[in-house]
Design a protein around this motif. Sequence first.
Motif, PDB file in Angstrom:
ATOM      1  N   ASP A   1       0.848  -1.185   0.000  1.00  9.60           N
ATOM      2  CA  ASP A   1       0.000   0.000   0.000  1.00  9.60           C
ATOM      3  C   ASP A   1       0.888   1.241   0.000  1.00  9.60           C
ATOM      4  N   THR A   2       0.566   2.184  -0.861  1.00 10.45           N
ATOM      5  CA  THR A   2       1.386   3.391  -0.945  1.00 10.45           C
ATOM      6  C   THR A   2       0.842   4.476  -0.022  1.00 10.45           C
ATOM      7  N   VAL A   3       1.755   5.269   0.489  1.00  3.91           N
ATOM      8  CA  VAL A   3       1.412   6.269   1.492  1.00  3.91           C
ATOM      9  C   VAL A   3       1.927   7.643   1.069  1.00  3.91           C
ATOM     10  N   MET A   4       1.083   8.657   1.266  1.00  7.35           N
ATOM     11  CA  MET A   4       1.449  10.045   1.010  1.00  7.35           C
ATOM     12  C   MET A   4       1.295  10.824   2.309  1.00  7.35           C
ATOM     13  N   ALA A   5       2.278  11.658   2.639  1.00  6.05           N
ATOM     14  CA  ALA A   5       2.196  12.516   3.824  1.00  6.05           C
ATOM     15  C   ALA A   5       2.143  13.967   3.370  1.00  6.05           C
ATOM     16  N   VAL A   6       1.206  14.725   3.946  1.00  4.92           N
ATOM     17  CA  VAL A   6       1.079  16.136   3.583  1.00  4.92           C
ATOM     18  C   VAL A   6       0.824  16.966   4.831  1.00  4.92           C
ATOM     19  N   THR A   7       1.090  18.257   4.697  1.00  5.83           N
ATOM     20  CA  THR A   7       0.700  19.217   5.720  1.00  5.83           C
ATOM     21  C   THR A   7      -0.169  20.271   5.065  1.00  5.83           C
ATOM     22  N   VAL A   8      -1.133  20.789   5.811  1.00  5.33           N
ATOM     23  CA  VAL A   8      -2.013  21.825   5.284  1.00  5.33           C
ATOM     24  C   VAL A   8      -1.765  23.105   6.061  1.00  5.33           C
ATOM     25  N   SER A   9      -1.474  24.180   5.338  1.00  4.23           N
ATOM     26  CA  SER A   9      -1.198  25.473   5.957  1.00  4.23           C
ATOM     27  C   SER A   9      -1.653  26.567   5.012  1.00  4.23           C
ATOM     28  N   GLY A  10      -2.411  27.533   5.544  1.00  4.94           N
ATOM     29  CA  GLY A  10      -2.894  28.616   4.709  1.00  4.94           C
ATOM     30  C   GLY A  10      -3.810  28.150   3.596  1.00  4.94           C
TER      31      GLY A  10
ATOM     32  N   LEU B   1      -1.717  10.747   4.887  1.00  2.20           N
ATOM     33  CA  LEU B   1      -1.565  11.149   6.286  1.00  2.20           C
ATOM     34  C   LEU B   1      -1.411  12.666   6.320  1.00  2.20           C
ATOM     35  N   VAL B   2      -2.163  13.324   7.191  1.00  2.39           N
ATOM     36  CA  VAL B   2      -2.249  14.782   7.151  1.00  2.39           C
ATOM     37  C   VAL B   2      -1.947  15.399   8.506  1.00  2.39           C
ATOM     38  N   MET B   3      -1.107  16.444   8.492  1.00  2.58           N
ATOM     39  CA  MET B   3      -0.949  17.291   9.661  1.00  2.58           C
ATOM     40  C   MET B   3      -1.528  18.664   9.344  1.00  2.58           C
ATOM     41  N   ASP B   4      -2.457  19.108  10.171  1.00  6.73           N
ATOM     42  CA  ASP B   4      -3.064  20.432  10.021  1.00  6.73           C
ATOM     43  C   ASP B   4      -2.241  21.414  10.844  1.00  6.73           C
TER      44      ASP B   4
ATOM     45  N   ALA C   1      -7.959  21.414   7.764  1.00  9.54           N
ATOM     46  CA  ALA C   1      -7.303  20.572   6.764  1.00  9.54           C
ATOM     47  C   ALA C   1      -8.274  19.614   6.097  1.00  9.54           C
ATOM     48  N   GLN C   2      -9.202  19.092   6.878  1.00 11.92           N
ATOM     49  CA  GLN C   2     -10.152  18.129   6.322  1.00 11.92           C
ATOM     50  C   GLN C   2     -10.978  18.752   5.193  1.00 11.92           C
ATOM     51  N   GLU C   3     -11.372  20.006   5.389  1.00 13.75           N
ATOM     52  CA  GLU C   3     -12.125  20.689   4.338  1.00 13.75           C
ATOM     53  C   GLU C   3     -11.258  20.929   3.108  1.00 13.75           C
ATOM     54  N   VAL C   4     -10.011  21.305   3.325  1.00 15.26           N
ATOM     55  CA  VAL C   4      -9.105  21.571   2.208  1.00 15.26           C
ATOM     56  C   VAL C   4      -8.913  20.310   1.376  1.00 15.26           C
ATOM     57  N   VAL C   5      -8.678  19.190   2.048  1.00 23.24           N
ATOM     58  CA  VAL C   5      -8.444  17.933   1.336  1.00 23.24           C
ATOM     59  C   VAL C   5      -9.719  17.448   0.642  1.00 23.24           C
ATOM     60  N   GLU C   6     -10.832  17.482   1.361  1.00 22.91           N
ATOM     61  CA  GLU C   6     -12.085  16.968   0.796  1.00 22.91           C
ATOM     62  C   GLU C   6     -12.601  17.822  -0.353  1.00 22.91           C
TER      63      GLU C   6
ATOM     64  N   GLU D   1     -11.627   5.642  -0.651  1.00 23.19           N
ATOM     65  CA  GLU D   1     -11.798   4.565   0.328  1.00 23.19           C
ATOM     66  C   GLU D   1     -11.792   5.064   1.780  1.00 23.19           C
ATOM     67  N   GLY D   2     -11.743   6.370   1.958  1.00 23.33           N
ATOM     68  CA  GLY D   2     -11.751   6.911   3.315  1.00 23.33           C
ATOM     69  C   GLY D   2     -10.468   6.651   4.079  1.00 23.33           C
ATOM     70  N   HIS D   3      -9.379   6.603   3.366  1.00 22.69           N
ATOM     71  CA  HIS D   3      -8.076   6.322   3.968  1.00 22.69           C
ATOM     72  C   HIS D   3      -7.244   7.594   4.132  1.00 22.69           C
ATOM     73  N   VAL D   4      -7.897   8.672   4.517  1.00 22.71           N
ATOM     74  CA  VAL D   4      -7.203   9.915   4.843  1.00 22.71           C
ATOM     75  C   VAL D   4      -7.236  10.050   6.362  1.00 22.71           C
TER      76      VAL D   4
END
Length: 332
Positions: free
Chosen positions: A198-207, A262-265, A280-285, A298-301
């Motif tokens: 399974d592949t994984v992406m890590a992101v951060t949300v800012s501004g 995987l997300v850090m807000d 962050a959830q709103e930004v991603v969705e 698949e709801g894997h955020v």
Amino acid sequence: MTRTLLQRSSVLLAAASALALAGCSSAGSTAEAGGTASSSTSTVEIEDNHGTHSVEVPPASVVATDNRTFETLADWGVELAAAPRALMPDTIPYADDESIVDLGTHREPDLEAVVAADPDVIVNGQRFAQYREDLAGLVPEAALVELDPRENEPLDAELKRQTTVLGEIFGKTAEAEELNAELDAAIQRVLDGYRPGDTVMAVTVSGGEIGYIAPEKGRTLGPLFELFGFEPALEVEGASDDHQGDDISVEAIAESDPDWILVMDRDAAIAADEPEYTPAQEVVENAEALRNVTAVQEGHVVYMPKDTYTNEGIQTYTEFFDTLADAMGEQD
């Protein structure tokens, strides 16, 4: 004459006895006081990032500047004389404690206030690590302890090292062992739930923007790739460890089609009260480019705790790992 001599002898004997008793009483009091003092304080030798230090325990006056330690110290009931309360999330009870002198932020710290606190120990680190030499010069008698996770060392081992040393300083070794065991258990749950491949992406949300976090980079999500053996969905040449992530297009993230995101807000910890803040959830969705990504479909955020950016201690990671393990355990 005999009667007089006997009377004098009796007086002298009584006086001698009184002095002897007084001496015994004084010696006894001194011994008891000394015994109390020696039993109430002692010295422990601890190892931190800069070597070995002798720390008097329990410390009478404590200054803490490392955000990673605040939740642990608060849970253990450690009273602080001074701390950068301006850097604390509202999830930490110290943040609203007016009895604690506020050192401000790392950008404009009030280091002179540390002198007034007359600390026995300073738990320094993270954003205040740059002021180590200044603090050592201002309060040379204080034990200056730094336990920041060291580069090229496993994140879990470094978190447990920090907790263990704090337990030695504050007489909470059993509590430290419990925290370490809880982290180990959460890690094992993720290892058990992750499906290799399974592949994984890590992101951060800012501004309101999504930033890419490179595998093994930075201080939050990057190290998890090595810790859990995650397969990266995307690897970018020349990626940095910037706290806001690297600026790559959302389309590039979507094209990598990660199974997990995987997300850090970042702003949730420092700007949640500002009118322009978007979770962050709103930004991603609401990111149109991510709509058809496997992880979103698949709801894997999975989101880190909202206070992560200013509360990166062992409890934060344990909580996140348990959340991640729960999500991975729900797979078919």
